[in-house]
Write an enzyme that holds these catalytic residues in place. Sequence first.
Site, mmCIF file in Angstrom:
data_model
loop_
_atom_site.group_PDB
_atom_site.id
_atom_site.type_symbol
_atom_site.label_atom_id
_atom_site.label_comp_id
_atom_site.label_asym_id
_atom_site.label_seq_id
_atom_site.Cartn_x
_atom_site.Cartn_y
_atom_site.Cartn_z
ATOM 1 N N SER A 126 1.037 -1.260 -0.098
ATOM 2 C CA SER A 126 0.034 -0.016 0.015
ATOM 3 C C SER A 126 0.872 1.193 -0.075
ATOM 4 O O SER A 126 1.939 1.243 0.326
ATOM 5 C CB SER A 126 -0.944 -0.049 1.415
ATOM 6 N N TYR A 134 -3.051 -0.113 10.983
ATOM 7 C CA TYR A 134 -3.148 -0.718 9.460
ATOM 8 C C TYR A 134 -1.904 -0.370 8.946
ATOM 9 O O TYR A 134 -0.994 -1.241 8.067
ATOM 10 C CB TYR A 134 -4.017 0.129 8.530
HETATM 11 P P1 NAI Z 1 -11.832 -5.690 0.021
HETATM 12 O O1 NAI Z 1 -12.692 -5.642 1.297
HETATM 13 O O2 NAI Z 1 -12.661 -5.271 -1.035
HETATM 14 O O3 NAI Z 1 -11.473 -7.068 -0.345
HETATM 15 C C1 NAI Z 1 -10.613 -7.750 0.934
HETATM 16 C C2 NAI Z 1 -10.757 -9.145 0.576
HETATM 17 O O4 NAI Z 1 -10.067 -9.895 1.568
HETATM 18 C C3 NAI Z 1 -12.395 -9.607 0.789
HETATM 19 O O5 NAI Z 1 -13.098 -10.408 -0.109
HETATM 20 C C4 NAI Z 1 -12.182 -10.313 2.013
HETATM 21 O O6 NAI Z 1 -13.253 -11.356 2.624
HETATM 22 C C5 NAI Z 1 -10.775 -10.707 2.116
HETATM 23 N N1 NAI Z 1 -10.414 -11.149 3.501
HETATM 24 C C6 NAI Z 1 -10.232 -10.345 4.460
HETATM 25 N N2 NAI Z 1 -9.720 -11.041 5.529
HETATM 26 C C7 NAI Z 1 -9.464 -12.426 5.100
HETATM 27 C C8 NAI Z 1 -8.742 -13.623 5.622
HETATM 28 N N3 NAI Z 1 -8.453 -13.330 7.012
HETATM 29 N N4 NAI Z 1 -8.625 -14.646 4.906
HETATM 30 C C9 NAI Z 1 -8.961 -14.603 3.682
HETATM 31 N N5 NAI Z 1 -9.470 -13.388 2.818
HETATM 32 C C10 NAI Z 1 -9.698 -12.499 3.652
HETATM 33 O O7 NAI Z 1 -10.595 -4.631 -0.100
HETATM 34 P P2 NAI Z 1 -9.607 -4.355 -1.045
HETATM 35 O O8 NAI Z 1 -9.520 -2.796 -1.132
HETATM 36 O O9 NAI Z 1 -9.776 -5.021 -2.435
HETATM 37 O O10 NAI Z 1 -8.221 -4.805 -0.272
HETATM 38 C C11 NAI Z 1 -7.263 -5.778 -0.954
HETATM 39 C C12 NAI Z 1 -5.782 -5.501 -0.340
HETATM 40 O O11 NAI Z 1 -5.785 -4.194 -1.075
HETATM 41 C C13 NAI Z 1 -5.682 -5.448 0.875
HETATM 42 O O12 NAI Z 1 -4.526 -6.033 1.070
HETATM 43 C C14 NAI Z 1 -5.549 -3.835 1.049
HETATM 44 O O13 NAI Z 1 -5.020 -3.628 2.433
HETATM 45 C C15 NAI Z 1 -4.825 -3.575 -0.179
HETATM 46 N N6 NAI Z 1 -4.968 -2.209 -0.415
HETATM 47 C C16 NAI Z 1 -6.037 -1.430 -0.561
HETATM 48 C C17 NAI Z 1 -6.230 -0.151 -0.919
HETATM 49 C C18 NAI Z 1 -7.564 0.630 -1.339
HETATM 50 O O14 NAI Z 1 -7.592 1.679 -1.335
HETATM 51 N N7 NAI Z 1 -8.765 -0.306 -1.466
HETATM 52 C C19 NAI Z 1 -5.081 0.810 -1.024
HETATM 53 C C20 NAI Z 1 -3.755 -0.032 -0.852
HETATM 54 C C21 NAI Z 1 -3.802 -1.325 -0.290
#
Ligand code: NAI
Length: 260
Positions: free
Chosen positions: A149, A162
């Site tokens: 990130s 975070y």
């Molecule tokens: P999201 O919440 O849309 O998707 C995250 C997914 O991870 C969900 O489907 C959730 O069920 C799954 N998940 C959560 N805990 C879990 C676990 N213990 N085991 C298996 N699956 C699990 O969020 P997003 O934005 O797609 O995030 C994906 C990655 O991107 C994360 O690592 C987040 O930190 C990172 N990220 C997101 C940014 C943003 O602006 N959305 C910016 C920078 C990084």
Amino acid sequence: MGQLNPQFTDDTVIVTGGASGIGREVAQQFGGAGATVLVADLREEPKNGGTPTHEAIEEDGGTAEFVETDVSDRDDIAALVEAAHDYGGLDVMVNNAGMFIGGSILDLEPEEFERIHSVNAKGIYFGTQVAANDMLKREDPGAIINTASISSHYAQFEQVQYDSTKGAVRMITRGAALELAETGIRVNAVAPGQIATELDEGWSEEATQKAANDELVKRVPLGRAGTPEDVGPAYLYLASEQASYVTGELLFVDGGWQVF
Ligand code: NAI
């Protein structure tokens, strides 16, 4: 402008957190590029509804399977990587699953700190460890890509818990890249900026207000929040042969957020 078009026919790719958001898009882009995709998540359904990712990939003519996985549990990760053996073994591991807990360092509960570090940092460490061991055992080195990130480098308001996990992702990526380089396994990370997904929860009213005012987006030089579609190709590039001389890299996909 020209286009990179990496193909992953005959490759098996795991995407953790693949049910929603960035992971869903990454899984679909790998599926569209010919890979067999194992979608690993706590839940099949996308957070905002719709067709589960593995079904969407299959509807588009690809091959995919959902594997229920909690990345904070090393045994779950081991079972997930084992499941890839049914498709010839793991070639690309995308450790993407993550969660967000906002809130001040002054009053965050210890269990919340432990939960976010278990998923975002421990999950990536063991995802990398298990994938690398499996690739080495099969003498088939592949690529590992972690989701970092802008928070891997930059502190943001009410995000210590975070940001510290994402700082860990950066150093897990660099340290693993250094140690595994001689084996042929490359380890890289994608560092998204402000991407429109369902990630955020738990911020105070003040922080929520800041987000609502788009303060984070206002400082994006390219002038808009990103989308999962903006981020996906970075994963395909880092997994591809075109990136064969790239390891230990943290590739920002953030509209220029971190340049000043
Ligand atoms: P999201 O919440 O849309 O998707 C995250 C997914 O991870 C969900 O489907 C959730 O069920 C799954 N998940 C959560 N805990 C879990 C676990 N213990 N085991 C298996 N699956 C699990 O969020 P997003 O934005 O797609 O995030 C994906 C990655 O991107 C994360 O690592 C987040 O930190 C990172 N990220 C997101 C940014 C943003 O602006 N959305 C910016 C920078 C990084």
